[in-house]
Write a protein that holds these residues in place. Structure first.
Motif, PDB file in Angstrom:
ATOM      1  N   GLN A  11       0.827  -1.201   0.000  1.00  0.00           N
ATOM      2  CA  GLN A  11       0.000   0.000   0.000  1.00  0.00           C
ATOM      3  C   GLN A  11       0.863   1.254   0.000  1.00  0.00           C
ATOM      4  OE1 GLN A  11      -2.525  -0.332   3.472  1.00  0.00           O
ATOM      5  NE2 GLN A  11      -4.272  -0.816   2.180  1.00  0.00           N
ATOM      6  N   TYR A  14      -0.604   7.014   0.981  1.00  0.00           N
ATOM      7  CA  TYR A  14      -1.948   7.542   0.706  1.00  0.00           C
ATOM      8  C   TYR A  14      -3.010   6.519   1.121  1.00  0.00           C
ATOM      9  CZ  TYR A  14      -5.869   8.818  -2.414  1.00  0.00           C
ATOM     10  OH  TYR A  14      -7.099   9.122  -2.939  1.00  0.00           O
ATOM     11  N   GLU A  15      -2.822   5.273   0.725  1.00  0.00           N
ATOM     12  CA  GLU A  15      -3.784   4.221   1.076  1.00  0.00           C
ATOM     13  C   GLU A  15      -3.739   3.892   2.570  1.00  0.00           C
ATOM     14  OE1 GLU A  15      -3.753   1.776  -3.140  1.00  0.00           O
ATOM     15  OE2 GLU A  15      -2.091   1.505  -1.750  1.00  0.00           O
ATOM     16  N   GLN A  16      -2.544   3.859   3.137  1.00  0.00           N
ATOM     17  CA  GLN A  16      -2.397   3.492   4.549  1.00  0.00           C
ATOM     18  C   GLN A  16      -3.128   4.456   5.484  1.00  0.00           C
ATOM     19  OE1 GLN A  16       1.701   2.693   5.754  1.00  0.00           O
ATOM     20  NE2 GLN A  16       2.139   2.025   3.666  1.00  0.00           N
ATOM     21  N   VAL A  17      -3.160   5.740   5.116  1.00  0.00           N
ATOM     22  CA  VAL A  17      -3.800   6.719   6.006  1.00  0.00           C
ATOM     23  C   VAL A  17      -5.283   6.909   5.730  1.00  0.00           C
ATOM     24  CG1 VAL A  17      -1.646   7.962   6.452  1.00  0.00           C
ATOM     25  CG2 VAL A  17      -3.179   8.758   4.626  1.00  0.00           C
ATOM     26  N   GLY A  18      -5.799   6.258   4.695  1.00  0.00           N
ATOM     27  CA  GLY A  18      -7.228   6.357   4.422  1.00  0.00           C
ATOM     28  C   GLY A  18      -7.598   7.066   3.142  1.00  0.00           C
ATOM     29  N   GLU A  21     -10.256  10.817   1.487  1.00  0.00           N
ATOM     30  CA  GLU A  21     -11.057  11.355   2.587  1.00  0.00           C
ATOM     31  C   GLU A  21     -10.158  11.907   3.702  1.00  0.00           C
ATOM     32  OE1 GLU A  21     -13.124  11.336   6.383  1.00  0.00           O
ATOM     33  OE2 GLU A  21     -11.868   9.645   5.830  1.00  0.00           O
ATOM     34  N   THR A  22      -9.086  11.202   4.023  1.00  0.00           N
ATOM     35  CA  THR A  22      -8.174  11.640   5.080  1.00  0.00           C
ATOM     36  C   THR A  22      -7.466  12.937   4.692  1.00  0.00           C
ATOM     37  OG1 THR A  22      -7.848   9.392   5.864  1.00  0.00           O
ATOM     38  CG2 THR A  22      -6.121  10.984   6.416  1.00  0.00           C
ATOM     39  N   ARG A  25      -9.893  15.855   4.860  1.00  0.00           N
ATOM     40  CA  ARG A  25     -10.141  16.267   6.252  1.00  0.00           C
ATOM     41  C   ARG A  25      -8.970  17.077   6.784  1.00  0.00           C
ATOM     42  NH1 ARG A  25     -10.710  12.558  10.434  1.00  0.00           N
ATOM     43  NH2 ARG A  25      -9.713  10.952   9.239  1.00  0.00           N
ATOM     44  N   LEU A 107      -6.531  14.060  12.878  1.00  0.00           N
ATOM     45  CA  LEU A 107      -6.687  12.812  12.129  1.00  0.00           C
ATOM     46  C   LEU A 107      -6.546  11.575  13.014  1.00  0.00           C
ATOM     47  CD1 LEU A 107      -4.615  13.604   8.913  1.00  0.00           C
ATOM     48  CD2 LEU A 107      -7.114  13.749   9.204  1.00  0.00           C
ATOM     49  N   LEU A 109      -3.971   9.617  13.531  1.00  0.00           N
ATOM     50  CA  LEU A 109      -3.305   8.540  12.797  1.00  0.00           C
ATOM     51  C   LEU A 109      -2.451   7.708  13.744  1.00  0.00           C
ATOM     52  CD1 LEU A 109      -1.972  10.570   9.728  1.00  0.00           C
ATOM     53  CD2 LEU A 109      -3.949   9.019   9.760  1.00  0.00           C
TER      54      LEU A 109
END
Length: 133
Positions: A11, A14-18, A21-22, A25, A107, A109
């Motif tokens: 991943q 970009y994908e790992q953090v969502g 949408e992430t 936000r 966020l 994270l």
């Protein structure tokens, strides 16, 4: 042993953090702070911060492995050149990071991802300083 597609090893950040949408936000929260900041708000000549918010969101998404929408629309990021018309001194740098810190914290994270994102933002903010205080 084959690693299944979509695992963390394959991943993007970009994908790992969502994903989108992430980042949307993050950037929306950041610009809520900028809108009220007497030092930073004048650096955004547009009446509405929406276009700046969209540009930053698209840039960050692309930088971290998301869609290339930013470059498709605007070409190479050329961050220093794009910021050259504005006086970016240490005070502006600090204000920018203050609002971005709030946005990153919002966020919630996982620590390793938060650290990676924050380290980049600190580096990027520092690289855009173009004036002494």
């Amino acid at each position: 042993m084959e690693i299944p597609r979509g695992s963390l090893e394959t991943q993007t950040f970009y994908e790992q953090v969502g994903g989108e949408e992430t980042f949307r936000r993050l950037v929306h929260r950041f610009y809520q702070g900028v809108a009220e900041d007497p030092l930073l708000r004048p650096m955004y000549p547009e009446e509405d911060l929406g276009p700046a918010e969209e540009r930053l969101a698209l840039f960050l998404m692309q930088y971290w492995g998301g869609p290339r929408t930013y470059s498709d629309a605007r070409g190479h990021p050329r961050l220093r050149m794009r910021h050259a018309p504005f006086t970016v001194n240490r005070a502006a740098h600090d204000a920018w990071l203050r609002h971005m810190r709030d946005a990153v914290d919002s966020l919630e994270l996982p620590a390793p991802l938060e650290t990676k994102l924050w380290d980049y933002l600190v580096y990027a903010a520092g690289s855009l300083i173009n004036a002494a205080d």
